[in-house]
Scaffold this motif. Structure first.
Motif, PDB file in Angstrom:
ATOM      1  N   MET A 277      52.102 -29.629  67.246  1.00  0.00           N
ATOM      2  CA  MET A 277      52.831 -30.834  67.626  1.00  0.00           C
ATOM      3  C   MET A 277      52.698 -31.955  66.594  1.00  0.00           C
ATOM      4  SD  MET A 277      52.214 -31.072  71.762  1.00  0.00           S
ATOM      5  CE  MET A 277      50.427 -31.088  71.619  1.00  0.00           C
ATOM      6  N   ILE A 278      51.493 -32.114  66.006  1.00  0.00           N
ATOM      7  CA  ILE A 278      51.237 -33.255  65.126  1.00  0.00           C
ATOM      8  C   ILE A 278      51.494 -32.923  63.663  1.00  0.00           C
ATOM      9  CG2 ILE A 278      49.473 -34.882  64.335  1.00  0.00           C
ATOM     10  CD1 ILE A 278      48.147 -34.602  67.081  1.00  0.00           C
ATOM     11  N   LEU A 279      51.040 -31.733  63.227  1.00  0.00           N
ATOM     12  CA  LEU A 279      51.149 -31.367  61.815  1.00  0.00           C
ATOM     13  C   LEU A 279      52.318 -30.450  61.520  1.00  0.00           C
ATOM     14  CD1 LEU A 279      47.349 -30.738  61.070  1.00  0.00           C
ATOM     15  CD2 LEU A 279      48.656 -32.858  60.763  1.00  0.00           C
ATOM     16  N   GLY A 280      53.006 -29.972  62.565  1.00  0.00           N
ATOM     17  CA  GLY A 280      54.134 -29.081  62.353  1.00  0.00           C
ATOM     18  C   GLY A 280      53.739 -27.684  61.911  1.00  0.00           C
ATOM     19  N   GLU A 281      52.485 -27.284  62.168  1.00  0.00           N
ATOM     20  CA  GLU A 281      52.012 -25.954  61.801  1.00  0.00           C
ATOM     21  C   GLU A 281      52.307 -24.993  62.956  1.00  0.00           C
ATOM     22  OE1 GLU A 281      47.886 -26.522  60.962  1.00  0.00           O
ATOM     23  OE2 GLU A 281      48.271 -27.500  59.027  1.00  0.00           O
ATOM     24  N   VAL A 282      53.344 -24.190  62.795  1.00  0.00           N
ATOM     25  CA  VAL A 282      53.778 -23.307  63.873  1.00  0.00           C
ATOM     26  C   VAL A 282      52.824 -22.119  64.002  1.00  0.00           C
ATOM     27  CG1 VAL A 282      55.659 -21.899  64.770  1.00  0.00           C
ATOM     28  CG2 VAL A 282      56.167 -23.965  63.430  1.00  0.00           C
ATOM     29  N   PRO A 283      52.203 -21.922  65.164  1.00  0.00           N
ATOM     30  CA  PRO A 283      51.288 -20.784  65.343  1.00  0.00           C
ATOM     31  C   PRO A 283      52.043 -19.468  65.443  1.00  0.00           C
ATOM     32  CG  PRO A 283      51.485 -22.022  67.387  1.00  0.00           C
ATOM     33  CD  PRO A 283      52.242 -22.801  66.355  1.00  0.00           C
ATOM     34  N   THR A 284      51.366 -18.396  65.071  1.00  0.00           N
ATOM     35  CA  THR A 284      51.968 -17.065  65.170  1.00  0.00           C
ATOM     36  C   THR A 284      51.859 -16.552  66.605  1.00  0.00           C
ATOM     37  OG1 THR A 284      49.894 -15.925  64.673  1.00  0.00           O
ATOM     38  CG2 THR A 284      51.264 -16.597  62.795  1.00  0.00           C
ATOM     39  N   LEU A 285      52.538 -15.447  66.863  1.00  0.00           N
ATOM     40  CA  LEU A 285      52.478 -14.837  68.192  1.00  0.00           C
ATOM     41  C   LEU A 285      51.053 -14.449  68.553  1.00  0.00           C
ATOM     42  CD1 LEU A 285      53.795 -13.650  70.730  1.00  0.00           C
ATOM     43  CD2 LEU A 285      54.227 -11.544  69.433  1.00  0.00           C
ATOM     44  N   MET A 286      50.303 -13.889  67.589  1.00  0.00           N
ATOM     45  CA  MET A 286      48.921 -13.480  67.853  1.00  0.00           C
ATOM     46  C   MET A 286      48.032 -14.681  68.144  1.00  0.00           C
ATOM     47  SD  MET A 286      49.012 -10.288  67.942  1.00  0.00           S
ATOM     48  CE  MET A 286      47.254  -9.988  68.087  1.00  0.00           C
ATOM     49  N   MET A 287      48.343 -15.823  67.540  1.00  0.00           N
ATOM     50  CA  MET A 287      47.572 -17.031  67.834  1.00  0.00           C
ATOM     51  C   MET A 287      47.841 -17.503  69.258  1.00  0.00           C
ATOM     52  SD  MET A 287      47.958 -19.018  64.181  1.00  0.00           S
ATOM     53  CE  MET A 287      46.937 -20.428  64.614  1.00  0.00           C
ATOM     54  N   PHE A 288      49.103 -17.360  69.698  1.00  0.00           N
ATOM     55  CA  PHE A 288      49.412 -17.694  71.088  1.00  0.00           C
ATOM     56  C   PHE A 288      48.647 -16.767  72.039  1.00  0.00           C
ATOM     57  CE2 PHE A 288      53.424 -19.902  69.736  1.00  0.00           C
ATOM     58  CZ  PHE A 288      53.163 -21.090  70.387  1.00  0.00           C
ATOM     59  N   ILE A 289      48.610 -15.481  71.709  1.00  0.00           N
ATOM     60  CA  ILE A 289      47.874 -14.527  72.543  1.00  0.00           C
ATOM     61  C   ILE A 289      46.383 -14.873  72.549  1.00  0.00           C
ATOM     62  CG2 ILE A 289      47.209 -12.109  72.786  1.00  0.00           C
ATOM     63  CD1 ILE A 289      49.924 -11.358  71.613  1.00  0.00           C
ATOM     64  N   GLY A 290      45.860 -15.231  71.368  1.00  0.00           N
ATOM     65  CA  GLY A 290      44.452 -15.629  71.293  1.00  0.00           C
ATOM     66  C   GLY A 290      44.163 -16.855  72.144  1.00  0.00           C
ATOM     67  N   GLY A 291      45.076 -17.828  72.094  1.00  0.00           N
ATOM     68  CA  GLY A 291      44.891 -19.019  72.926  1.00  0.00           C
ATOM     69  C   GLY A 291      44.919 -18.687  74.403  1.00  0.00           C
ATOM     70  N   ALA A 292      45.818 -17.753  74.795  1.00  0.00           N
ATOM     71  CA  ALA A 292      45.878 -17.338  76.202  1.00  0.00           C
ATOM     72  C   ALA A 292      44.578 -16.653  76.621  1.00  0.00           C
ATOM     73  CB  ALA A 292      47.062 -16.399  76.413  1.00  0.00           C
ATOM     74  N   LEU A 293      44.005 -15.841  75.727  1.00  0.00           N
ATOM     75  CA  LEU A 293      42.731 -15.186  76.034  1.00  0.00           C
ATOM     76  C   LEU A 293      41.606 -16.208  76.153  1.00  0.00           C
ATOM     77  CD1 LEU A 293      42.850 -11.984  73.780  1.00  0.00           C
ATOM     78  CD2 LEU A 293      42.935 -12.092  76.277  1.00  0.00           C
ATOM     79  N   CYS A 294      41.629 -17.246  75.320  1.00  0.00           N
ATOM     80  CA  CYS A 294      40.628 -18.313  75.440  1.00  0.00           C
ATOM     81  C   CYS A 294      40.697 -18.968  76.818  1.00  0.00           C
ATOM     82  CB  CYS A 294      40.843 -19.363  74.349  1.00  0.00           C
ATOM     83  SG  CYS A 294      40.429 -18.850  72.677  1.00  0.00           S
ATOM     84  N   LEU A 295      41.904 -19.292  77.235  1.00  0.00           N
ATOM     85  CA  LEU A 295      42.083 -19.922  78.543  1.00  0.00           C
ATOM     86  C   LEU A 295      41.649 -18.986  79.675  1.00  0.00           C
ATOM     87  CD1 LEU A 295      45.565 -21.609  78.001  1.00  0.00           C
ATOM     88  CD2 LEU A 295      43.340 -22.741  78.065  1.00  0.00           C
ATOM     89  N   LEU A 296      42.047 -17.718  79.572  1.00  0.00           N
ATOM     90  CA  LEU A 296      41.684 -16.750  80.605  1.00  0.00           C
ATOM     91  C   LEU A 296      40.167 -16.584  80.677  1.00  0.00           C
ATOM     92  CD1 LEU A 296      42.339 -14.536  82.664  1.00  0.00           C
ATOM     93  CD2 LEU A 296      42.568 -12.935  80.747  1.00  0.00           C
TER      94      LEU A 296
END
Length: 309
Positions: A277-296
């Motif tokens: 949101m702030i730096l415009g660094e778009v995460p990859t699909l695997m990073m989204f999956i990693g973030g979901a695993l962190c939350l889970l």
């Protein structure tokens, strides 16, 4: 008529624990969001400040803010027998940890640094069970590795092409050891009756004093650093340091060390969203999956077994 009395008093007796649980949850969320924002702040200020100078300015601002918080809360000094432990904790957490992490990120990519440093919550889970007698609850044993797997996925997909630096790796490992050891020591001091707010302020004072050898470098860096970089360091001192460490102590005093430290696995997930949101660094699909695993994983660690009444 004991059964009728029990039914009437049950709702009021449950209200206080639920209220405390809500406050602990809010404090934990404040901590992880502000600590996640620290990655943005360090990225903004890091190129213009020496690691020691950055840590000194951050801690000087943080100590001042924590002093104001402590005075408003009321200063309650810990027992004299605990003063040496307070000094060790302050130097380890606010001096050595900051220096190690700031220096590691000069030669190590952010993804690898995050993976190594996030070994700390797993260390806390193991050693708090062994030495603080917190045991090994199943939700914690299941959730912490899941969350760490998420951190690994984020790290592997955010790493740069730079070669692995042994010095940076050792510094990141030192930061992880300081994180784990200082969390356990802080939990011990809080359990022994130390006031959370006063303890945090005293530790920050000790850490700032230990960083004074970098005062000359800080003066030099302040003369050349742009204003926005200096303001980022001020932000780091007030929010991720003073406020976040205050809420961290609040949570740690009311939760187990293992559960509290495992909660910080949300930090990488929030950090990649902030970078997007702030730096415009778009995460990859695997990073989204990693973030979901962190939350889970963190959600699993916060689960409680129902107790029959």
């Amino acid at each position: 008529m004991p059964e009728a009395t029990g039914r009437v008093s049950a709702p009021s007796s449950d209200a206080a624990p639920r209220s405390r649980a809500s406050l602990v949850l809010i404090a934990a969320l404040v901590t992880v969001v502000l600590w996640a924002s620290a990655f943005i702040g360090i990225r903004g200020a890091g190129p213009h400040f020496d690691p020691g100078a950055l840590a000194l300015l951050r801690m000087a601002v943080g100590t001042l803010a924590l002093g104001i918080i402590a005075v408003r809360h009321g200063i309650h000094l810990p027992a004299r027998r605990h003063w040496p432990l307070v000094a060790v904790w302050g130097i380890g957490w606010f001096c050595v940890y900051n220096l190690a992490l700031n220096s590691a990120e000069l030669t190590l990519d952010a993804g690898t640094a995050a993976m190594v440093v996030n070994l700390a919550p797993l260390m806390v889970v193991v050693f708090s069970g062994l030495f603080l007698r917190e045991g090994f609850p199943k939700p914690l044993l299941i959730g912490a590795p899941i969350a760490f797997l998420g951190v690994v996925l984020i790290g592997m997909n955010s790493s740069t092409s730079a070669g692995l630096d042994i010095t940076g790796l050792l510094l990141a490992l030192l930061a992880a050891v300081m994180y784990a050891g200082c969390t356990l020591l802080q939990k011990h001091l809080l359990t022994s009756g130390a006031d959370a707010t006063t303890l945090t302020w005293l530790g920050a004072v000790v850490g700032t004093v230990a960083l004074l050898p970098w005062v000359g470098t800080l003066i030099s860096d302040l003369q050349t650093a742009p204003l926005d970089a200096t303001l980022w360091v001020v932000y780091l001192g007030i929010f991720p340091t003073a406020i976040a460490f205050t809420t961290w102590a609040y949570v740690l005093q009311r939760s187990s060390a293992g559960q509290t430290s495992a909660t910080t696995y949300i930090v990488p997930a929030i950090a990649i969203l902030m970078s997007w949101m702030i730096l415009g660094e778009v995460p990859t699909l695997m990073m989204f999956i990693g973030g979901a695993l962190c939350l889970l994983g963190v959600l699993v660690t916060r689960m409680r077994r129902r107790v029959r009444t």
